[in-house]
Design a protein around this motif. Structure first.
Motif, PDB file in Angstrom:
ATOM      1  N   THR A 117      25.963  83.564  65.105  1.00  0.00           N
ATOM      2  CA  THR A 117      26.602  82.511  65.897  1.00  0.00           C
ATOM      3  C   THR A 117      26.854  82.914  67.343  1.00  0.00           C
ATOM      4  N   ALA A 132      30.300  75.683  68.433  1.00  0.00           N
ATOM      5  CA  ALA A 132      29.744  76.717  67.555  1.00  0.00           C
ATOM      6  C   ALA A 132      29.000  76.105  66.373  1.00  0.00           C
ATOM      7  N   VAL A 144      31.551  82.278  58.595  1.00  0.00           N
ATOM      8  CA  VAL A 144      31.348  83.447  59.463  1.00  0.00           C
ATOM      9  C   VAL A 144      32.101  84.659  58.934  1.00  0.00           C
TER      10      VAL A 144
END
Length: 213
Positions: A117, A132, A144
């Motif tokens: 990312t 994002a 994440v």
């Protein structure tokens, strides 16, 4: 918003007193819980005026974050492993006071960028979260942090704040971070730190007074 990183060297006037008190706390492997490497102390280490001093440094009133291990110490020896790696903290502001003697200091606290990312922290607002590629913060954290916490190939280490005796590190808990590996064979030679997790003080609460000895 407090600064993302603050480093204060020679934080305590009498660090040997704090270290001795930290070593007198109980570190029982049978009581270990949580995902961290090492063993937490059985109770917090008391440093009068700590919250007031950190509030001054951060530029905003802070109090101990409920439900956290605020002010407890942790001993991490060589070979200790946790269930998670790169992570964020459940707090508004985080802190680490290094209490390892200079001759044993090694590593410190590592900070990372997530390769997939490009993020080095959880964004602080919805525009950042949407930029994002996520619709809400919980989905971002799950995809994440929780997904890749132990996949070191998913992360690029950006920098290390080196451990130094009596150094206080204050930082945003939303930065992706992890403790450097432990060392030593007993509490005297191991990685010894005091952990801090702060919440925003209620608007009606008075900031605790006092100074750090």
């Amino acid at each position: 918003m407090p600064p993302s990183l603050i480093i204060i060297d020679d934080f305590l006037a009498n660090p040997d007193v704090a270290r001795a008190a930290a070593l007198k706390l109980a570190y029982d492997p049978a009581t270990k819980h949580g995902n961290y490497p090492g063993i937490l102390s059985d109770r917090p280490l008391t440093i009068p005026g700590l919250e007031a001093q950190v509030s001054t440094l951060a530029g905003m009133p802070l109090v101990p974050a409920p439900g956290t291990n605020h002010a407890q110490c942790r001993v991490t020896m060589k070979g200790d492993r946790g269930q998670t790696g790169v992570h964020i903290d459940p707090a508004a502001y985080s802190g680490i006071l290094y209490l390892t003697k200079p001759e044993h200091c090694a590593g410190g606290t590592d900070f990372f960028r997530h390769k997939r990312t490009g993020l080095d922290r959880v964004p602080m607002d919805m525009p950042g979260i949407r930029a994002a590629g996520y619709g809400d913060i919980n989905r971002l954290i799950e995809d994440v942090v929780n997904r890749d916490t132990n996949r070191r190939s998913a992360w690029e280490k950006l920098f290390t704040i080196p451990m130094r005796y009596n150094r206080l590190l204050l930082f945003s808990p939303w930065l992706f971070h992890d403790a450097a590996p432990g060392f030593g064979t007993d509490p005297e030679t191991a990685r010894l730190v005091m952990l801090m997790f702060f919440a925003h003080a209620p608007a009606t609460a008075e900031t605790p007074g006092g100074g750090v000895p």
